[in-house]
Motif scaffolding. Structure first.
Motif, PDB file in Angstrom:
ATOM      1  N   SER A 139     -23.091   3.374  20.728  1.00  0.00           N
ATOM      2  CA  SER A 139     -24.376   4.065  20.636  1.00  0.00           C
ATOM      3  C   SER A 139     -25.464   3.150  21.183  1.00  0.00           C
ATOM      4  O   SER A 139     -25.432   1.935  20.960  1.00  0.00           O
ATOM      5  N   SER A 140     -26.408   3.734  21.913  1.00  0.00           N
ATOM      6  CA  SER A 140     -27.535   2.979  22.454  1.00  0.00           C
ATOM      7  C   SER A 140     -28.810   3.523  21.835  1.00  0.00           C
ATOM      8  O   SER A 140     -29.128   4.707  21.985  1.00  0.00           O
ATOM      9  N   VAL A 141     -29.555   2.652  21.115  1.00  0.00           N
ATOM     10  CA  VAL A 141     -30.767   3.095  20.426  1.00  0.00           C
ATOM     11  C   VAL A 141     -31.920   2.162  20.756  1.00  0.00           C
ATOM     12  O   VAL A 141     -31.726   0.996  21.126  1.00  0.00           O
ATOM     13  N   LEU A 142     -33.132   2.691  20.600  1.00  0.00           N
ATOM     14  CA  LEU A 142     -34.350   1.929  20.857  1.00  0.00           C
ATOM     15  C   LEU A 142     -35.170   1.817  19.578  1.00  0.00           C
ATOM     16  O   LEU A 142     -35.167   2.736  18.744  1.00  0.00           O
ATOM     17  N   VAL A 143     -35.887   0.696  19.451  1.00  0.00           N
ATOM     18  CA  VAL A 143     -36.760   0.496  18.290  1.00  0.00           C
ATOM     19  C   VAL A 143     -38.129   0.042  18.770  1.00  0.00           C
ATOM     20  O   VAL A 143     -38.265  -0.632  19.801  1.00  0.00           O
ATOM     21  N   ALA A 144     -39.149   0.392  18.006  1.00  0.00           N
ATOM     22  CA  ALA A 144     -40.519   0.028  18.340  1.00  0.00           C
ATOM     23  C   ALA A 144     -40.805  -1.416  17.942  1.00  0.00           C
ATOM     24  O   ALA A 144     -40.158  -1.973  17.047  1.00  0.00           O
ATOM     25  N   ASP A 145     -41.796  -2.007  18.596  1.00  0.00           N
ATOM     26  CA  ASP A 145     -42.191  -3.371  18.246  1.00  0.00           C
ATOM     27  C   ASP A 145     -42.557  -3.484  16.766  1.00  0.00           C
ATOM     28  O   ASP A 145     -42.243  -4.484  16.110  1.00  0.00           O
ATOM     29  N   SER A 146     -43.233  -2.472  16.253  1.00  0.00           N
ATOM     30  CA  SER A 146     -43.633  -2.519  14.841  1.00  0.00           C
ATOM     31  C   SER A 146     -42.420  -2.571  13.925  1.00  0.00           C
ATOM     32  O   SER A 146     -42.453  -3.232  12.871  1.00  0.00           O
ATOM     33  N   ASP A 147     -41.343  -1.893  14.310  1.00  0.00           N
ATOM     34  CA  ASP A 147     -40.113  -1.927  13.513  1.00  0.00           C
ATOM     35  C   ASP A 147     -39.451  -3.304  13.584  1.00  0.00           C
ATOM     36  O   ASP A 147     -38.870  -3.780  12.601  1.00  0.00           O
ATOM     37  N   ILE A 148     -39.524  -3.934  14.744  1.00  0.00           N
ATOM     38  CA  ILE A 148     -38.950  -5.281  14.905  1.00  0.00           C
ATOM     39  C   ILE A 148     -39.706  -6.274  14.032  1.00  0.00           C
ATOM     40  O   ILE A 148     -39.096  -7.093  13.317  1.00  0.00           O
ATOM     41  N   VAL A 149     -41.018  -6.208  14.073  1.00  0.00           N
ATOM     42  CA  VAL A 149     -41.842  -7.111  13.260  1.00  0.00           C
ATOM     43  C   VAL A 149     -41.556  -6.900  11.774  1.00  0.00           C
ATOM     44  O   VAL A 149     -41.408  -7.865  11.010  1.00  0.00           O
ATOM     45  N   ALA A 150     -41.448  -5.649  11.362  1.00  0.00           N
ATOM     46  CA  ALA A 150     -41.180  -5.348   9.951  1.00  0.00           C
ATOM     47  C   ALA A 150     -39.796  -5.840   9.538  1.00  0.00           C
ATOM     48  O   ALA A 150     -39.621  -6.392   8.438  1.00  0.00           O
ATOM     49  N   ALA A 151     -38.806  -5.659  10.406  1.00  0.00           N
ATOM     50  CA  ALA A 151     -37.444  -6.105  10.085  1.00  0.00           C
ATOM     51  C   ALA A 151     -37.385  -7.625   9.991  1.00  0.00           C
ATOM     52  O   ALA A 151     -36.712  -8.179   9.108  1.00  0.00           O
ATOM     53  N   ARG A 152     -38.068  -8.304  10.898  1.00  0.00           N
ATOM     54  CA  ARG A 152     -38.099  -9.775  10.864  1.00  0.00           C
ATOM     55  C   ARG A 152     -38.713 -10.263   9.558  1.00  0.00           C
ATOM     56  O   ARG A 152     -38.201 -11.203   8.925  1.00  0.00           O
ATOM     57  N   SER A 153     -39.799  -9.643   9.137  1.00  0.00           N
ATOM     58  CA  SER A 153     -40.440 -10.023   7.879  1.00  0.00           C
ATOM     59  C   SER A 153     -39.524  -9.759   6.688  1.00  0.00           C
ATOM     60  O   SER A 153     -39.437 -10.570   5.763  1.00  0.00           O
ATOM     61  N   ALA A 154     -38.810  -8.626   6.734  1.00  0.00           N
ATOM     62  CA  ALA A 154     -37.911  -8.280   5.631  1.00  0.00           C
ATOM     63  C   ALA A 154     -36.725  -9.240   5.547  1.00  0.00           C
ATOM     64  O   ALA A 154     -36.279  -9.598   4.445  1.00  0.00           O
ATOM     65  N   LEU A 155     -36.209  -9.663   6.681  1.00  0.00           N
ATOM     66  CA  LEU A 155     -35.095 -10.621   6.678  1.00  0.00           C
ATOM     67  C   LEU A 155     -35.510 -11.924   6.007  1.00  0.00           C
ATOM     68  O   LEU A 155     -34.737 -12.539   5.260  1.00  0.00           O
ATOM     69  N   TRP A 156     -36.742 -12.355   6.279  1.00  0.00           N
ATOM     70  CA  TRP A 156     -37.232 -13.575   5.646  1.00  0.00           C
ATOM     71  C   TRP A 156     -37.529 -13.348   4.166  1.00  0.00           C
ATOM     72  O   TRP A 156     -37.138 -14.139   3.306  1.00  0.00           O
ATOM     73  N   ARG A 157     -38.188 -12.238   3.858  1.00  0.00           N
ATOM     74  CA  ARG A 157     -38.583 -11.956   2.465  1.00  0.00           C
ATOM     75  C   ARG A 157     -37.373 -11.752   1.561  1.00  0.00           C
ATOM     76  O   ARG A 157     -37.300 -12.302   0.458  1.00  0.00           O
ATOM     77  N   ASP A 158     -36.404 -10.985   2.039  1.00  0.00           N
ATOM     78  CA  ASP A 158     -35.292 -10.592   1.177  1.00  0.00           C
ATOM     79  C   ASP A 158     -34.128 -11.572   1.180  1.00  0.00           C
ATOM     80  O   ASP A 158     -33.415 -11.693   0.179  1.00  0.00           O
ATOM     81  N   TYR A 159     -33.917 -12.262   2.327  1.00  0.00           N
ATOM     82  CA  TYR A 159     -32.727 -13.116   2.452  1.00  0.00           C
ATOM     83  C   TYR A 159     -33.031 -14.540   2.903  1.00  0.00           C
ATOM     84  O   TYR A 159     -32.116 -15.354   3.007  1.00  0.00           O
ATOM     85  N   ARG A 160     -34.302 -14.846   3.174  1.00  0.00           N
ATOM     86  CA  ARG A 160     -34.695 -16.132   3.735  1.00  0.00           C
ATOM     87  C   ARG A 160     -33.959 -16.437   5.042  1.00  0.00           C
ATOM     88  O   ARG A 160     -33.565 -17.558   5.319  1.00  0.00           O
ATOM     89  N   ILE A 161     -33.792 -15.397   5.850  1.00  0.00           N
ATOM     90  CA  ILE A 161     -33.217 -15.548   7.179  1.00  0.00           C
ATOM     91  C   ILE A 161     -34.362 -15.688   8.185  1.00  0.00           C
ATOM     92  O   ILE A 161     -35.168 -14.763   8.344  1.00  0.00           O
ATOM     93  N   PRO A 162     -34.449 -16.831   8.866  1.00  0.00           N
ATOM     94  CA  PRO A 162     -35.556 -17.063   9.804  1.00  0.00           C
ATOM     95  C   PRO A 162     -35.257 -16.513  11.193  1.00  0.00           C
ATOM     96  O   PRO A 162     -35.069 -17.252  12.162  1.00  0.00           O
ATOM     97  N   SER A 163     -35.232 -15.231  11.321  1.00  0.00           N
ATOM     98  CA  SER A 163     -34.834 -14.594  12.579  1.00  0.00           C
ATOM     99  C   SER A 163     -35.948 -14.621  13.616  1.00  0.00           C
ATOM    100  O   SER A 163     -37.129 -14.465  13.295  1.00  0.00           O
ATOM    101  N   GLU A 164     -35.555 -14.811  14.879  1.00  0.00           N
ATOM    102  CA  GLU A 164     -36.516 -14.591  15.952  1.00  0.00           C
ATOM    103  C   GLU A 164     -36.612 -13.084  16.200  1.00  0.00           C
ATOM    104  O   GLU A 164     -35.766 -12.307  15.755  1.00  0.00           O
ATOM    105  N   HIS A 165     -37.645 -12.662  16.918  1.00  0.00           N
ATOM    106  CA  HIS A 165     -37.855 -11.231  17.109  1.00  0.00           C
ATOM    107  C   HIS A 165     -36.664 -10.556  17.794  1.00  0.00           C
ATOM    108  O   HIS A 165     -36.280  -9.435  17.435  1.00  0.00           O
ATOM    109  N   GLY A 166     -36.083 -11.228  18.777  1.00  0.00           N
ATOM    110  CA  GLY A 166     -34.947 -10.630  19.471  1.00  0.00           C
ATOM    111  C   GLY A 166     -33.788 -10.355  18.538  1.00  0.00           C
ATOM    112  O   GLY A 166     -33.152  -9.300  18.608  1.00  0.00           O
ATOM    113  N   ALA A 167     -33.495 -11.293  17.646  1.00  0.00           N
ATOM    114  CA  ALA A 167     -32.397 -11.115  16.706  1.00  0.00           C
ATOM    115  C   ALA A 167     -32.718 -10.058  15.661  1.00  0.00           C
ATOM    116  O   ALA A 167     -31.838  -9.298  15.227  1.00  0.00           O
ATOM    117  N   ALA A 168     -33.975  -9.988  15.259  1.00  0.00           N
ATOM    118  CA  ALA A 168     -34.387  -8.979  14.270  1.00  0.00           C
ATOM    119  C   ALA A 168     -34.311  -7.567  14.832  1.00  0.00           C
ATOM    120  O   ALA A 168     -34.304  -6.587  14.073  1.00  0.00           O
TER     121      ALA A 168
END
Length: 310
Positions: free
Chosen positions: A248-277
């Protein structure tokens, strides 16, 4: 060249003593997270870098006096410079004049000769190919070489060994080297979801056009997912997989990437870069909605980011 599971298996054997087997974290009964950001140099790129350089050395193609050359805006150059330093050969990294100073400094710390050429990656790439032809250096592509992709695919082999019940693997896509490796490693044993930013839809556009095409790129993840055209190896594996429904090929908005990156840090202390998030954003935003009971694994593939931005 068609990439196969055998290529990934060869890469696993070749690189075993040079890369880390990164852990898989069970976040919930139906969600696993491949912690690839714990890889050497902070991203999955080290796997392909070692596989490319070690395979070339086996074939007698790596001149210990001349070494390797790569064009990169960041992570691929860092990975290849690190691999070259471990193997004891010189590395030359061509970067755009706009490359972040912190990454240029890190490349030099790793012993690389850094050459700044042009204002965009494509100009640095062109200069690197000329250097390889004139000097005889081993040319290492950032993503579109079989050994690069095969090395990256080893992380999917590890993932399925750690969690054999996985139904779906979610990965971020830039040039599609990681995607190519994952598709080859999985070989139909799991569904794959390829996630791209809306601002850099190289694979999505290629699948729609029936061939790789140039697209404008930008957005918060452009430093790592900023390829203007999907790699041929990735496309050649993705197109038939997409046609038969195993990709499956899907697209996500920049705002979703920023939110996911913040959630990874908040919930799991995963320091993801935007590309990985970007991969995690597909699940958080419902760009990809798993079926009830579907076992999903998301690959967090890099953490070369400024910790002060979380």
């Amino acid at each position: 060249m068609t990439l196969t599971r055998l290529d990934v298996q060869a890469a696993e054997a070749r690189t075993r003593d040079y890369v880390r087997r990164t852990p898989t974290f069970r976040a919930s009964p139906t969600l696993s997270v491949k912690l690839e950001f714990l890889q050497r140099t902070g991203t999955f790129k080290a796997r392909g870098a070692f596989n490319r350089q070690l395979a070339a050395r086996e074939r007698g193609e790596l001149d210990a006096g001349i070494g390797i050359v790569v064009a990169s805006g960041g992570n691929a150059g860092i990975a290849h410079a690190y691999a070259a330093s471990v193997l004891g050969v010189p590395s030359t990294v061509f970067v755009p004049e706009t490359a972040p100073a912190v990454k240029v400094a890190l490349l030099r710390t790793l012993g690389a000769t850094v050459v700044q050429a042009g204002s965009e990656y494509v100009e640095a790439y062109a200069a690197a190919t000329v250097f390889a032809a004139e000097r005889g250096a081993l040319f290492c592509h950032a993503y579109d070489q079989p050994e690069i992709a095969a090395g990256a695919g080893v992380l999917a082999t590890e993932l399925l060994e750690d969690d054999p019940g996985i139904d779906t693997i979610v990965v971020a896509v830039g040039g599609a080297g990681l995607l190519a490796g994952v598709l080859a490693a999985v070989d139909g044993r799991a569904h794959v979801v390829a996630v791209e930013p809306e601002a850099a839809p190289t694979l999505h556009a290629a699948l729609a056009a029936g061939a790789p095409v140039d697209v404008p790129v930008g957005g918060v993840a452009a430093d790592s997912l900023g390829a203007r055209r999907v790699g041929q190896i990735g496309f050649d594996l993705a197109q038939p997989a997409h046609a038969r429904g195993s990709l499956s090929s899907v697209l996500v908005a920049d705002s979703d990437i920023v939110a996911a990156r913040s959630a990874l840090w908040r919930d799991y202390r995963i320091p993801s870069e935007h590309g990985a998030a970007t991969a995690a954003a597909a699940l958080a935003s419902d760009a990809y909605s798993p079926r009830p009971g579907e076992r999903v694994a998301v690959v967090i593939c890099g953490a070369n980011t400024d910790a002060g931005t979380f």
